[in-house]
Enzyme design. Structure first.
Site, PDB file in Angstrom:
ATOM      1  CB  SER A 253     -52.549  15.835   2.253  1.00 27.70           C
ATOM      2  OG  SER A 253     -52.181  16.594   3.371  1.00 27.70           O
ATOM      3  CE  LYS A 254     -57.251  20.974   7.996  1.00 29.44           C
ATOM      4  NZ  LYS A 254     -56.819  20.918   9.379  1.00 29.44           N
ATOM      5  NE  ARG A 255     -52.129  18.214   9.013  1.00 29.79           N
ATOM      6  CZ  ARG A 255     -52.909  18.899   9.837  1.00 29.79           C
ATOM      7  NH1 ARG A 255     -52.947  20.212   9.779  1.00 29.79           N
ATOM      8  NH2 ARG A 255     -53.656  18.289  10.722  1.00 29.79           N
ATOM      9  CG  ASP A 287     -55.167  25.061   9.331  1.00 32.69           C
ATOM     10  OD1 ASP A 287     -54.611  24.307   8.525  1.00 32.69           O
ATOM     11  OD2 ASP A 287     -55.271  24.828  10.544  1.00 32.69           O
TER      12      ASP A 287
END
Length: 519
Positions: A253-255, A287
């Site tokens: 996941s990018k998060r 981010d």
RNA sequence: GGCCCCAUCGUCUAGAGGCCUAGGACACGGGCCUUUCAAGCCUGUAACCGGGGUUCGAAUCCCCGUGGGGUCACCA
């Protein structure tokens, strides 16, 4: 059979590495069978700034060489390729579902559904909606509407029997219908939800093979139900193993970047990229700039095919030894049968080594073309580079050999040849220069090489070795301080190459200047 | 929790009953080379989740455990 596959990203503003793998496999399968690869944009949700959020995805795919035959910017016979523009078809399908008795208008309020859900849970039985607010007749609907309720369209899922899917990766997978929920396919405002839209579009696009990540396996029954209710033939399904976190089996996941950064390999790759990005003025935010996102690799100067090749190896293999494929070879070698069914964790170090392999094999001219722009962005050469600058950079590339792993690495290897007074690394100065007698040594060495007839690596090596012998010192004790004197640091191309590239006047000048800091 | 999927070295994987004292790659350790850092060469450590079957024989087939994951939205 005509093969038509699709990749259907939603415009999120970035291209995720897991998405790349899915897109790549769809692309490979289409190319292998002389079929068509379609790009569809699943933007049914909000749709604000779609264009802006789409740009990185399109450019990322193009950069990777994953070209689409139909889709945004190229058009095609099934246009439009934006799901939001196909709403009329979705609504018509919802009407047909209703008319055929495969869906119903439901007037339950969300909290009423929640109550049922909780009651079922408390009783320890699986939740199945009572359908008590279902309007099966116009009278029902009128009555509910009179109560101020709003109706959505819900699937009327079968409550007995099973669905059998023959998945190309997983084989036979069976689902009991009575565990499937009456999902909403159309909101009260008339807008349709993903599953309906997706099934309708896939059919309209004549998609033959739905190749997607395993997370969609559980969604398959409701999609198959919609398709069957609409009288569509079912596509072939292939559910790819999830691309998991480094060293884990959880979906990437990018998060969760902060967590991945705890993995040493991941952090090393991330920091290396960030260092390069900063030098070309990107001031990246973690981010949006990290090894989970394709732009990271592009900005830092990875080779697109290295990414493709590495991603192909995530969940797929050809045999027990072949790892490197040209584009044509990979297309020829690829089959759905050899896709693995267990999750594959993304290993940035493995990708790094594939990149290393391809960079190693790249001709100098190609490296030059790739690397020059980085030097321009960093302000180290003019735009366009002068012939003199180009000549220097070419020599640096040749001398650096395999030290340059990604195009952006040129910054750390070429900079001290391109500025007059390179910054001196304090640590290097302390370790190699600030020793007793070094100043005198550098002075005598400068005199020794001043007389070298041809200021090229060969003669310089001879002169240097002769000088060390005459001084009665080990070669290393001479080479290390000289390197720091020339470049300001302890690592770099071979010393004789450094001297030659710099040229006699600048090399001698740096030796002289360094004496001030030497012991 | 229900449903579904998965299970070979740290990681990616080969293995479709005997070819397996389990092969390759990355990473890691040691050595060689060497002016640094890379590269290259040699070499080492390291895995079939557990238990039952089936079979002359199981990493491979079946069952049960256990573990991991995905999914259960009026998101996609």
């Amino acid at each position: 059979m005509t093969v038509r596959t699709r990749f259907a990203p939603s415009p999120t503003g970035y291209l995720h590495i897991g998405g790349v793998r899915t897109a790549l496999f769809n692309w490979l399968f289409a190319r292998k069978h002389g079929g068509t690869f379609i790009l569809r944009i699943d933007d049914t949700d909000a749709g604000r700034n779609v264009e802006e959020a789409l740009a990185p995805i399109l450019s990322g795919l193009r950069w990777l060489g994953i070209d689409w035959d139909e889709g945004p910017e190229v058009g095609g016979p099934c246009a439009p390729y934006f799901q939001s523009e196909r709403a009329a078809g979705h609504r018509a399908a919802a009407e047909r579902l209703l008319a055929g008795g495969h869906a119903y208008r439901d007037y339950a309020r969300p909290e009423e559904l929640d109550e049922e859900r909780k009651a079922a849970q408390a009783a320890g039985r699986p939740f199945l909606y009572s359908r008590r607010f279902a309007a099966f007749t116009p009278d029902d609907a009128a009555r509910f509407e009179a109560e101020g309720r709003q109706g959505v369209v819900r699937l009327k899922m079968p409550r007995e029997g099973t669905l059998v899917i023959d998945d190309a990766v997983r084989g036979r997978v069976e689902f009991a219908w009575d565990r499937e929920q009456d999902h909403v396919v159309q909101r009260a405002d008339g807008s349709c939800l993903y599953h309906l839209a997706s099934v309708v579009d896939d059919h309209d696009f004549r998609i033959s093979h739905v190749i997607r990540a395993e997370e969609h396996l559980s969604n398959t029954p409701r999609q198959a139900f919609i398709a069957m209710a609409l009288g569509y033939p079912l596509p072939a399904y292939a559910h790819l193993p999830l691309v998991a976190e480094p060293g884990s089996r959880t979906k990437l996941s990018k998060r969760k970047l902060a967590q991945y950064l705890k993995n040493p390999d991941f952090r090393q790759v991330a920091e290396h990229g960030t260092r390069i990005a900063e030098r070309i003025g990107l001031a990246p935010e973690a981010d949006t700039f990290n090894p989970v996102i394709v732009d990271f690799y592009r900005e830092v100067g990875y080779l697109p095919w290295a990414i493709d090749n590495a991603m192909a190896l995530l969940g797929w293999s050809y045999d027990d030894k072949t790892e490197f494929f040209s584009r044509d070879e990979l297309v020829a070698a690829f089959t759905l049968e050899r896709i693995n069914s267990s999750p594959a964790s993304f290993d940035p170090k493995k990708l790094w080594s594939v990149q290393d392999h391809y960079m190693h094999a790249l001709p100098v001219d190609d490296k030059l073309a790739l690397m020059l722009p980085f030097l321009v962005k960093a302000g180290l050469v003019d735009a366009p580079a002068t012939p003199g600058q180009t000549a220097i950079v070419r020599r640096v590339i040749e001398a650096s050999g395999d030290r340059l792993k990604v195009a952006g690495d040129i910054l750390a290897y070429a900079d001290f040849f391109l500025v007059e007074e390179p910054p001196m690394d304090p640590k290097a100065v302390e370790q190699k220069l600030a020793k007793p007698g070094v100043a005198g040594l550098l002075g005598r060495y400068a005199d020794a090489i001043r007389g070298v007839a041809s200021f090229e690596p060969g003669p310089l090596e001879e002169a240097t070795k002769a000088f060390a012998a005459a001084e009665g010192i080990k070669l290393g004790d001479l080479v290390h301080p000289v390197r720091v004197a020339l470049s300001g640091r302890t690592v770099g191309p071979g010393l004789y190459d450094c001297l030659a590239i710099l040229g006699a006047p600048r090399a001698l000048e740096r030796l002289e200047r360094a004496r001030a800091q030497a012991g």
